[in-house]
Design a protein around this motif. Structure first.
Motif, PDB file in Angstrom:
ATOM      1  N   UNK A  62       0.817  -1.211   0.000  1.00  0.00           N
ATOM      2  CA  UNK A  62       0.000   0.000   0.000  1.00  0.00           C
ATOM      3  C   UNK A  62       0.853   1.265   0.000  1.00  0.00           C
ATOM      4  N   UNK A  63       0.270   2.337  -0.572  1.00  0.00           N
ATOM      5  CA  UNK A  63       0.846   3.652  -0.335  1.00  0.00           C
ATOM      6  C   UNK A  63       0.113   4.251   0.873  1.00  0.00           C
ATOM      7  N   UNK A  64       0.535   5.415   1.311  1.00  0.00           N
ATOM      8  CA  UNK A  64      -0.017   6.001   2.539  1.00  0.00           C
ATOM      9  C   UNK A  64      -1.524   6.228   2.425  1.00  0.00           C
ATOM     10  N   UNK A  65      -1.972   6.795   1.325  1.00  0.00           N
ATOM     11  CA  UNK A  65      -3.401   7.120   1.171  1.00  0.00           C
ATOM     12  C   UNK A  65      -4.243   5.856   1.078  1.00  0.00           C
ATOM     13  N   UNK A  66      -3.772   4.841   0.378  1.00  0.00           N
ATOM     14  CA  UNK A  66      -4.505   3.573   0.316  1.00  0.00           C
ATOM     15  C   UNK A  66      -4.660   2.972   1.708  1.00  0.00           C
ATOM     16  N   UNK A  68      -4.570   4.585   4.566  1.00  0.00           N
ATOM     17  CA  UNK A  68      -5.463   5.456   5.336  1.00  0.00           C
ATOM     18  C   UNK A  68      -6.927   5.144   5.026  1.00  0.00           C
ATOM     19  N   UNK A  69      -7.244   5.037   3.758  1.00  0.00           N
ATOM     20  CA  UNK A  69      -8.634   4.753   3.365  1.00  0.00           C
ATOM     21  C   UNK A  69      -9.076   3.382   3.865  1.00  0.00           C
ATOM     22  N   UNK A  70      -8.198   2.397   3.794  1.00  0.00           N
ATOM     23  CA  UNK A  70      -8.538   1.055   4.297  1.00  0.00           C
ATOM     24  C   UNK A  70      -8.774   1.092   5.796  1.00  0.00           C
ATOM     25  N   UNK A  71      -7.868   1.720   6.533  1.00  0.00           N
ATOM     26  CA  UNK A  71      -7.997   1.779   7.991  1.00  0.00           C
ATOM     27  C   UNK A  71      -9.276   2.508   8.417  1.00  0.00           C
ATOM     28  N   UNK A  72      -9.606   3.610   7.761  1.00  0.00           N
ATOM     29  CA  UNK A  72     -10.817   4.349   8.117  1.00  0.00           C
ATOM     30  C   UNK A  72     -12.056   3.530   7.780  1.00  0.00           C
ATOM     31  N   UNK A  73     -12.028   2.837   6.665  1.00  0.00           N
ATOM     32  CA  UNK A  73     -13.153   1.968   6.311  1.00  0.00           C
ATOM     33  C   UNK A  73     -13.366   0.912   7.396  1.00  0.00           C
ATOM     34  N   UNK A  74     -12.260   0.325   7.898  1.00  0.00           N
ATOM     35  CA  UNK A  74     -12.362  -0.702   8.933  1.00  0.00           C
ATOM     36  C   UNK A  74     -12.770  -0.129  10.291  1.00  0.00           C
ATOM     37  N   UNK A  75     -12.154   0.975  10.694  1.00  0.00           N
ATOM     38  CA  UNK A  75     -12.359   1.499  12.048  1.00  0.00           C
ATOM     39  C   UNK A  75     -13.555   2.422  12.199  1.00  0.00           C
ATOM     40  N   UNK A  76     -13.973   3.065  11.096  1.00  0.00           N
ATOM     41  CA  UNK A  76     -15.091   4.005  11.165  1.00  0.00           C
ATOM     42  C   UNK A  76     -16.283   3.533  10.338  1.00  0.00           C
ATOM     43  N   UNK A  77     -16.029   2.781   9.275  1.00  0.00           N
ATOM     44  CA  UNK A  77     -17.118   2.277   8.445  1.00  0.00           C
ATOM     45  C   UNK A  77     -17.536   3.243   7.355  1.00  0.00           C
ATOM     46  N   UNK A  78     -16.587   4.026   6.843  1.00  0.00           N
ATOM     47  CA  UNK A  78     -16.929   4.991   5.801  1.00  0.00           C
ATOM     48  C   UNK A  78     -15.766   5.199   4.845  1.00  0.00           C
ATOM     49  N   UNK A  79     -16.093   5.711   3.664  1.00  0.00           N
ATOM     50  CA  UNK A  79     -15.082   6.187   2.729  1.00  0.00           C
ATOM     51  C   UNK A  79     -14.751   7.623   3.093  1.00  0.00           C
ATOM     52  N   UNK A  80     -13.591   8.088   2.652  1.00  0.00           N
ATOM     53  CA  UNK A  80     -13.175   9.454   2.968  1.00  0.00           C
ATOM     54  C   UNK A  80     -12.664  10.173   1.739  1.00  0.00           C
ATOM     55  N   UNK A  81     -12.691  11.493   1.832  1.00  0.00           N
ATOM     56  CA  UNK A  81     -12.017  12.349   0.870  1.00  0.00           C
ATOM     57  C   UNK A  81     -10.886  13.028   1.637  1.00  0.00           C
ATOM     58  N   UNK A  82      -9.650  12.752   1.243  1.00  0.00           N
ATOM     59  CA  UNK A  82      -8.491  13.357   1.900  1.00  0.00           C
ATOM     60  C   UNK A  82      -8.363  14.786   1.386  1.00  0.00           C
ATOM     61  N   UNK A  83      -8.305  15.743   2.336  1.00  0.00           N
ATOM     62  CA  UNK A  83      -8.293  17.157   1.980  1.00  0.00           C
ATOM     63  C   UNK A  83      -6.925  17.819   2.125  1.00  0.00           C
ATOM     64  N   UNK A  84      -6.074  17.266   2.984  1.00  0.00           N
ATOM     65  CA  UNK A  84      -4.762  17.875   3.156  1.00  0.00           C
ATOM     66  C   UNK A  84      -3.937  17.189   4.225  1.00  0.00           C
ATOM     67  N   UNK A  85      -2.721  17.711   4.421  1.00  0.00           N
ATOM     68  CA  UNK A  85      -1.775  17.148   5.373  1.00  0.00           C
ATOM     69  C   UNK A  85      -1.782  17.927   6.687  1.00  0.00           C
ATOM     70  N   UNK A  86      -1.600  17.200   7.782  1.00  0.00           N
ATOM     71  CA  UNK A  86      -1.404  17.824   9.091  1.00  0.00           C
ATOM     72  C   UNK A  86       0.081  17.787   9.433  1.00  0.00           C
TER      73      UNK A  86
END
Length: 174
Positions: A62-66, A68-86
């Motif tokens: 995986x790359x970082x964004x892939x 991130x999207x997988x982890x959020x899908x598993x832990x939150x149950x949703x897809x996301x739109x990445x808006x920027x870096x912290x």
């Protein structure tokens, strides 16, 4: 991505020093995830008494964004739109001989929020998803008193990410 902080054991109240550590590197992706009302997703780990941002380890393919999207899908149950870096935080977890590099983004919910799909380890740790204001999340993290070594690092790391997000004055338009 900017390096925000390096967290050592001294930052979590541990003063012992281990010499000549060969660290195993672990990379992870995390996000400050906002819903349409402006609340953020925070996971409470009841077994060890701390809160954390959604996210987790980056798998080899995986790359970082892939990741991130997988982890959020598993832990939150949703897809996301990445808006920027912290930013990025490096943790020197001497007890585990682990150097953890966390890349944090901010994002918003994309589509419906379903149910989390926790791993057996996350279920046994008592993961519970909460939605709260960013100020409530920081307050929760500041009040946390983690029972374990890793939780102390997570508290310091995620509190730093949330404060950086506020300090940057990031405004989200849903």
């Amino acid at each position: 991505m900017n390096l925000l902080k390096e967290i050592y054991e001294k930052h979590i109240g541990i003063s012992k020093k281990i010499d000549d550590i060969n660290y195993k590197i672990r990379k992870a992706a995390r996000t400050i995830l906002l819903d349409e009302s402006g609340k953020i997703a925070i996971l409470y780990v009841s077994k060890d008494n701390y809160h954390k941002l959604p996210g987790g380890g980056i798998e080899e393919e995986e790359n970082i964004i892939e990741a991130l999207k997988r982890e959020v899908s598993e832990e939150v149950g949703t897809d996301i739109e990445v808006l920027g870096e912290v930013g990025t935080i490096i943790e020197y977890r001497d007890e585990f001989k682990q150097l953890q590099i966390s890349y944090c983004y901010y994002s918003k919910v994309k589509g419906e929020i379903g149910k989390p799909n926790y791993t057996e380890e996350e279920i046994n740790s008592g993961f519970k998803l909460n939605w709260m204001s960013i100020e409530e999340a920081i307050d929760s993290l500041e009040k946390d008193e983690p029972y374990n070594y890793m939780g102390k690092f997570i508290k310091e790391r995620d509190k730093t990410f949330l404060k950086e997000f506020i300090d940057k004055g990031i405004k989200l338009n849903n």
